[in-house]
Scaffold this active site. Structure first.
Site, mmCIF file in Angstrom:
data_model
loop_
_atom_site.group_PDB
_atom_site.id
_atom_site.type_symbol
_atom_site.label_atom_id
_atom_site.label_comp_id
_atom_site.label_asym_id
_atom_site.label_seq_id
_atom_site.Cartn_x
_atom_site.Cartn_y
_atom_site.Cartn_z
ATOM 1 N N GLY A 1 0.833 -1.195 0.000
ATOM 2 C CA GLY A 1 0.000 0.000 0.000
ATOM 3 C C GLY A 1 0.865 1.240 0.000
ATOM 4 O O GLY A 1 1.997 1.235 -0.494
ATOM 5 N N ILE B 1 2.569 2.833 2.296
ATOM 6 C CA ILE B 1 3.866 2.738 2.954
ATOM 7 C C ILE B 1 4.747 1.709 2.265
ATOM 8 O O ILE B 1 5.927 1.955 1.994
ATOM 9 C CB ILE B 1 3.683 2.396 4.444
ATOM 10 C CG1 ILE B 1 2.911 3.512 5.150
ATOM 11 C CG2 ILE B 1 5.044 2.178 5.114
ATOM 12 C CD1 ILE B 1 2.447 3.158 6.548
ATOM 13 N N THR C 1 6.626 -2.460 11.313
ATOM 14 C CA THR C 1 6.213 -1.123 11.735
ATOM 15 C C THR C 1 4.704 -0.967 11.575
ATOM 16 O O THR C 1 4.197 0.156 11.605
ATOM 17 C CB THR C 1 6.920 -0.037 10.904
ATOM 18 O OG1 THR C 1 6.668 -0.271 9.507
ATOM 19 C CG2 THR C 1 8.423 -0.027 11.150
ATOM 20 N N ARG D 1 1.551 -3.579 12.723
ATOM 21 C CA ARG D 1 0.796 -3.972 13.907
ATOM 22 C C ARG D 1 1.425 -5.216 14.525
ATOM 23 O O ARG D 1 1.838 -6.137 13.813
ATOM 24 C CB ARG D 1 -0.669 -4.265 13.558
ATOM 25 C CG ARG D 1 -1.517 -3.045 13.287
ATOM 26 C CD ARG D 1 -1.752 -2.237 14.563
ATOM 27 N NE ARG D 1 -2.655 -1.123 14.370
ATOM 28 C CZ ARG D 1 -2.284 0.110 14.031
ATOM 29 N NH1 ARG D 1 -1.007 0.367 13.804
ATOM 30 N NH2 ARG D 1 -3.180 1.074 13.907
ATOM 31 N N GLU E 1 1.859 -3.475 24.274
ATOM 32 C CA GLU E 1 2.943 -2.499 24.353
ATOM 33 C C GLU E 1 2.954 -1.800 25.710
ATOM 34 O O GLU E 1 1.927 -1.262 26.124
ATOM 35 C CB GLU E 1 2.787 -1.476 23.221
ATOM 36 C CG GLU E 1 2.927 -2.114 21.845
ATOM 37 C CD GLU E 1 2.641 -1.157 20.698
ATOM 38 O OE1 GLU E 1 2.253 0.009 20.951
ATOM 39 O OE2 GLU E 1 2.800 -1.578 19.540
ATOM 40 N N HIS F 1 6.426 2.273 19.147
ATOM 41 C CA HIS F 1 5.324 2.614 18.229
ATOM 42 C C HIS F 1 5.497 4.050 17.741
ATOM 43 O O HIS F 1 4.555 4.847 17.743
ATOM 44 C CB HIS F 1 3.972 2.434 18.919
ATOM 45 C CG HIS F 1 2.868 2.068 17.965
ATOM 46 N ND1 HIS F 1 2.035 0.983 18.165
ATOM 47 C CD2 HIS F 1 2.469 2.626 16.804
ATOM 48 C CE1 HIS F 1 1.160 0.901 17.170
ATOM 49 N NE2 HIS F 1 1.412 1.894 16.333
#
Length: 309
Positions: A152, A154, A232, A234, A263, A281
């Site tokens: 996509g 990114i 980077t 999920r 997290e 994150h």
């Protein structure tokens, strides 16, 4: 009218974003914890709100039930896996995203993790701070094979950056753009082939029922001993227990992880490994991306609440 703002970086470099909300007649409730809100905190803070600018905090059915006045959710980012979209649709709650605002920032960070893990940058830095100047042998990036799972906004930017490193690129995506692939010299491959053949594997897909644990124990076992995994996107995309076991045993070279299922991660072994670079994150947290995400989120929230921009 009250609105909740949960992202830790919202307004950090541009406090004027809060002024825009206040000038629109909104009373802003802030996340003052310095971390991601849990369900209990979300239910308490969102109860009187008609809108929310949301980070990765939970927006499940229980939280939505605690917010009877809620009319608009402006996601500060693009991933919607923390939002119960069916419940929102049933209630007529508008949900928006800041599409494209952080794509370059995340792509840069993904490449930084590839380089950092491959060249053992963090480990060498720690050794040098201990006055240990011994040579550490690492692995190459230039000319290697990169696998991109999720082509996509990114993933495409990562693939473009790989051209500067003369990398062969394999990629998979549920919606394949053949024209882009041909233009960039990208080979289409499924996740199994990517895990078997690639020196670097980077994840840029959404988290859903199809992609949850897409990097599982079997695929990790198929990776090269010199493979580097970067995530980077999920945390739920990776079977973290299987990855941790592989890293501890040295079955792959290393991993760069900006996201975890929980997290911060609870297993103490993550914190002692020298073949992992962890992030909080923060891949999208550059001044430019934060400002643009904030501006877009405010625009989206005001629009969906029927207020002037």
């Amino acid at each position: 009218m009250k609105v909740l703002v949960t992202p830790r970086s919202f307004g950090k470099t541009d406090p004027g974003l809060f002024d825009r909300l206040k000038d629109a007649g909104l009373e802003v409730i802030r996340n003052e914890t310095g971390g991601i809100l849990d369900e209990a905190a979300m239910k308490k803070l969102i109860a009187p709100c008609e809108g929310v600018i949301l980070g990765v905090d939970p927006m499940n059915a229980a939280v939505l039930d605690a917010a009877p006045k809620l009319r608009a959710i402006a996601k500060y980012g693009v991933g919607l896996d923390n939002i119960d979209l069916s419940a929102c649709e049933a209630r007529g709650i508008r949900v928006s995203r800041t599409v494209g605002a952080n794509s370059d920032a995340v792509a840069d960070y993904a490449f930084a993790l590839m380089l950092g893990v491959a060249r053992r940058v963090a480990f060498i830095d720690r050794r040098c701070r201990e006055r240990d100047w011994s040579k550490i042998t690492s692995i190459d990036v230039y000319g290697k094979t990169l696998g991109v799972i999720g082509l996509g906004a990114i993933g495409r930017r990562v693939a473009r950056r790989a051209r500067g490193f003369d990398m062969r690129v394999l990629a998979s995506d549920s919606v394949w753009d053949e024209d882009f692939a041909v233009e960039q010299g990208i080979e289409r491959a499924d996740a199994d082939r990517i895990c078997r053949e690639c020196d670097f594997i980077t994840l840029h897909c959404l988290l859903n029922d199809e992609t949850r644990n897409i990097i599982d124990e079997r695929r990790i076992a198929s990776m090269k001993p010199t493979a580097v995994l970067v995530n980077t996107a999920r945390g739920g995309l990776v079977d973290e227990a299987a990855l941790l076991a592989a890293l501890k045993a040295g079955r792959i070279w290393g991993a760069g992880l900006d996201v975890f299922a929980h997290e911060p991660p609870e297993d103490p072994d993550w914190y002692i490994l020298n073949n992992v670079i962890m992030g909080s994150h923060c891949s999208s947290s550059t001044a430019g991306a934060v400002n643009l995400m904030g501006t877009m989120a405010v625009d989206n929230l005001l629009r969906d609440l029927g207020l002037p921009l």
